[in-house]
Design an enzyme around this catalytic site. Sequence first.
Site, PDB file in Angstrom:
ATOM      1  N   GLY A 108     -13.126   8.053  -8.960  1.00 33.47           N
ATOM      2  CA  GLY A 108     -13.617   6.666  -8.915  1.00 33.47           C
ATOM      3  C   GLY A 108     -15.101   6.606  -9.181  1.00 33.47           C
ATOM      4  N   GLY A 135     -19.817   1.400  -8.218  1.00 36.94           N
ATOM      5  CA  GLY A 135     -19.941   1.381  -6.776  1.00 36.94           C
ATOM      6  C   GLY A 135     -20.420   2.678  -6.167  1.00 36.94           C
ATOM      7  N   ASN A 141     -17.062   5.622 -11.846  1.00 32.38           N
ATOM      8  CA  ASN A 141     -17.765   4.793 -12.825  1.00 32.38           C
ATOM      9  C   ASN A 141     -18.478   3.587 -12.229  1.00 32.38           C
ATOM     10  OD1 ASN A 141     -14.657   4.062 -12.931  1.00 32.38           O
ATOM     11  ND2 ASN A 141     -15.768   2.169 -13.406  1.00 32.38           N
ATOM     12  N   SER A 149     -12.537   5.083   6.751  1.00 31.97           N
ATOM     13  CA  SER A 149     -12.974   3.688   6.766  1.00 31.97           C
ATOM     14  C   SER A 149     -13.034   3.174   8.196  1.00 31.97           C
ATOM     15  CB  SER A 149     -11.992   2.826   5.965  1.00 31.97           C
ATOM     16  OG  SER A 149     -12.255   1.447   6.135  1.00 31.97           O
ATOM     17  N   TYR A 184      -3.873  -0.515   4.072  1.00 30.46           N
ATOM     18  CA  TYR A 184      -5.187   0.057   3.758  1.00 30.46           C
ATOM     19  C   TYR A 184      -5.669   0.925   4.910  1.00 30.46           C
ATOM     20  CZ  TYR A 184     -10.145   0.532   2.811  1.00 30.46           C
ATOM     21  OH  TYR A 184     -11.399   1.055   2.606  1.00 30.46           O
TER      22      TYR A 184
END
Length: 306
Positions: free
Chosen positions: A22, A26, A24, A151, A176
Amino acid sequence: MSKGWTKSDIGDLSGKVVIVTGANSGLGYETCLALAEKDATVVLAVRNLNKGLDAIDKIKVHYPNANLHAMSLDLNDLASVKRFVESFKSKFNSLSILINNAGIMAPPFQQTKDGFESQVGVNYLGHFALTGHLLDYLKKTPNSRVVSLGSLAAHKIKPEFHNFKGTKKYKALKYYGQSKLACMLFAKELQYRFRQHQIDSKSVACHPGISQTNLFAKGSRKLTRKLTRTSLKLIGQEAETGAYPILYAATEARVRGGEYIGPDGRGGSKGDPIELDIIDELYNEHVACNLWKLSETLTGVTYNFK
């Protein structure tokens, strides 16, 4: 322990090969930018290769001599994970740091190509398979590390790992949280197994607090995205500082393995990276072992520590 820690505290990373999923945008992009500054060889593992190449162009504006490589990886598809690893191994002979960063949050119900609920599939099972396929490289590279992203959403939930297909009473935020709890338990269990087999690799978990990224953008409803962006501006931190716990977990010399790194601010939403005790409260050996066995069965990837 780490008061005031920033990316300037990262040492020279010359000769170290790093994979960032991931990568690319943020947190992933900011992580790659900081690693490139310290002369690491960075592989941007991305679903959209063109976006990966665009990210490389942006980084090279700051660091023209950076050693960067964009490679296609779709965590939504276990066959793509295997192809990525085969391609990576054809180009590189070592792996010092694997950063399992990519993730999606709260999309409408959908399943991966292998039939898993999308968040569980992308956030956890795809990374479980990726790490397993790369285990031989991690073992042979001195002092290698695996960084897994948890998270805040996982801190107050109980594990429910019996329905990874998500077909019954789907609740997006619940899945999530479960996917991120699975990542945290995996990180802790992986460290135990490294130690058990006397492998000098380290497994570390971290969370970025509440960061201003496009995590909601992939499949989330338009109104939810709008409200979230407004909220993030009020209580969150920029992606650059949100990446600090990731960078700390990946590079800080004081890391022993098994830690959980996150911001020290109120509620864990932002602040300087510190070690958090909550992972020890969440970790249960029986649950983690059962999750591991289930994950190997579902992905078809068996870890060989010998």
